[in-house]
Design an enzyme around this catalytic site. Sequence first.
Site, PDB file in Angstrom:
ATOM      1  N   ASP A   1       1.488  -8.851   1.493  1.00 54.46           N
ATOM      2  CA  ASP A   1       2.342  -7.852   2.159  1.00 54.46           C
ATOM      3  C   ASP A   1       2.697  -8.335   3.569  1.00 54.46           C
ATOM      4  O   ASP A   1       3.884  -8.363   3.960  1.00 54.46           O
ATOM      5  CB  ASP A   1       1.560  -6.522   2.207  1.00 54.46           C
ATOM      6  CG  ASP A   1       2.409  -5.317   2.546  1.00 54.46           C
ATOM      7  OD1 ASP A   1       3.640  -5.469   2.702  1.00 54.46           O
ATOM      8  OD2 ASP A   1       1.836  -4.214   2.656  1.00 54.46           O
TER       9      ASP A   1
ATOM     10  N   GLY B   1      -2.556  -9.769   3.789  1.00 51.49           N
ATOM     11  CA  GLY B   1      -2.350 -10.477   2.527  1.00 51.49           C
ATOM     12  C   GLY B   1      -0.891 -10.820   2.268  1.00 51.49           C
ATOM     13  O   GLY B   1      -0.139 -11.181   3.175  1.00 51.49           O
TER      14      GLY B   1
ATOM     15  N   GLY C   1      -6.676  -9.100  -4.230  1.00 51.26           N
ATOM     16  CA  GLY C   1      -7.141  -9.514  -2.904  1.00 51.26           C
ATOM     17  C   GLY C   1      -7.925  -8.377  -2.257  1.00 51.26           C
ATOM     18  O   GLY C   1      -9.021  -8.039  -2.703  1.00 51.26           O
ATOM     19  N   ALA C   2      -7.328  -7.757  -1.263  1.00 47.14           N
ATOM     20  CA  ALA C   2      -7.985  -6.672  -0.524  1.00 47.14           C
ATOM     21  C   ALA C   2      -8.411  -5.526  -1.441  1.00 47.14           C
ATOM     22  O   ALA C   2      -9.418  -4.847  -1.182  1.00 47.14           O
ATOM     23  CB  ALA C   2      -7.042  -6.150   0.557  1.00 47.14           C
ATOM     24  N   TYR C   3      -7.688  -5.298  -2.518  1.00 48.08           N
ATOM     25  CA  TYR C   3      -7.987  -4.160  -3.402  1.00 48.08           C
ATOM     26  C   TYR C   3      -9.082  -4.453  -4.431  1.00 48.08           C
ATOM     27  O   TYR C   3      -9.491  -3.570  -5.182  1.00 48.08           O
ATOM     28  CB  TYR C   3      -6.712  -3.663  -4.088  1.00 48.08           C
ATOM     29  CG  TYR C   3      -5.851  -2.769  -3.206  1.00 48.08           C
ATOM     30  CD1 TYR C   3      -6.209  -2.449  -1.902  1.00 48.08           C
ATOM     31  CD2 TYR C   3      -4.656  -2.213  -3.693  1.00 48.08           C
ATOM     32  CE1 TYR C   3      -5.416  -1.631  -1.102  1.00 48.08           C
ATOM     33  CE2 TYR C   3      -3.864  -1.385  -2.904  1.00 48.08           C
ATOM     34  CZ  TYR C   3      -4.245  -1.098  -1.610  1.00 48.08           C
ATOM     35  OH  TYR C   3      -3.458  -0.275  -0.827  1.00 48.08           O
TER      36      TYR C   3
ATOM     37  N   ASN D   1       0.873  -1.189   0.000  1.00 52.37           N
ATOM     38  CA  ASN D   1       0.000   0.000   0.000  1.00 52.37           C
ATOM     39  C   ASN D   1       0.901   1.227   0.000  1.00 52.37           C
ATOM     40  O   ASN D   1       2.112   1.111   0.213  1.00 52.37           O
ATOM     41  CB  ASN D   1      -0.968  -0.035   1.186  1.00 52.37           C
ATOM     42  CG  ASN D   1      -0.233  -0.002   2.510  1.00 52.37           C
ATOM     43  OD1 ASN D   1       0.474   0.951   2.834  1.00 52.37           O
ATOM     44  ND2 ASN D   1      -0.346  -1.091   3.268  1.00 52.37           N
TER      45      ASN D   1
ATOM     46  N   SER E   1      -3.345  -6.495  -6.605  1.00 52.88           N
ATOM     47  CA  SER E   1      -4.673  -5.844  -6.480  1.00 52.88           C
ATOM     48  C   SER E   1      -5.868  -6.789  -6.419  1.00 52.88           C
ATOM     49  O   SER E   1      -6.995  -6.332  -6.251  1.00 52.88           O
ATOM     50  CB  SER E   1      -4.931  -4.828  -7.615  1.00 52.88           C
ATOM     51  OG  SER E   1      -4.241  -3.618  -7.405  1.00 52.88           O
TER      52      SER E   1
END
Length: 177
Positions: free
Chosen positions: A38, A36, A123-125, A28, A121
């Site tokens: 990261d 995730g 997953g969470a994004y 991020n 991008s």
Amino acid sequence: MLNVKNKLAIYRGNITKIGVDAIVNAANPSLLGGGGVDGAIHAAAGPQLLEECKELGGCAVGQAKITAGYQLPAPFVIHTVGPIWRGGKADEARLLACCYYNTLELVNEYRLATVAFPAISTGAYGYPREQAAAIAVKTIYNYLTDPAHGSIHRVYLVAFDKETEQLYRKELEKIAE
Ligand code: AR6
């Protein structure tokens, strides 16, 4: 002539385990860690990675920055920030392509031979997986076809789940060589 398609490989599993020259982190803009992939990369690399990231001053969406890999098998981590999916009309496709392109520019600049990408991008994004897979394969393939980028031997598309693996296979099959 070198077969560019042979330089693209799919790997199913955890990116932190791969012994390539660089693994890519879907970070991020703070570059100060998260969940995730990261979170997994920071946990596996150890606290020195966060210390180096603190010195980087963050990273804009679509850009990329390189650090050491510390306790990872990979000597380098390239951190890139994917776009948050906002429905598709907020420049997401161009920004996602920039993540792949700018990461490969660092791979080329550092004369690294192998690199492994997670599905940035997706997953969470919230980026739709199929569209993201198409952008990943197209951008990497186009980059590798330039003879100036010939020192890159292999690019791994890392799929954490079966659906992503199948999408990558489908996209690779579309490349005719
Ligand atoms: N190895 C390979 N792929 C993984 C792993 C792993 N260990 N773990 C997850 N994935 P995400 P984003 C896959 O959410 O969508 C973070 O908090 C996952 O299944 O990690 O770009 C950052 O700090 C998915 O396909 O990244 C940001 O705030 C892909 O990696 C935000 O999430 C990306 O999922 C970034 O969101």
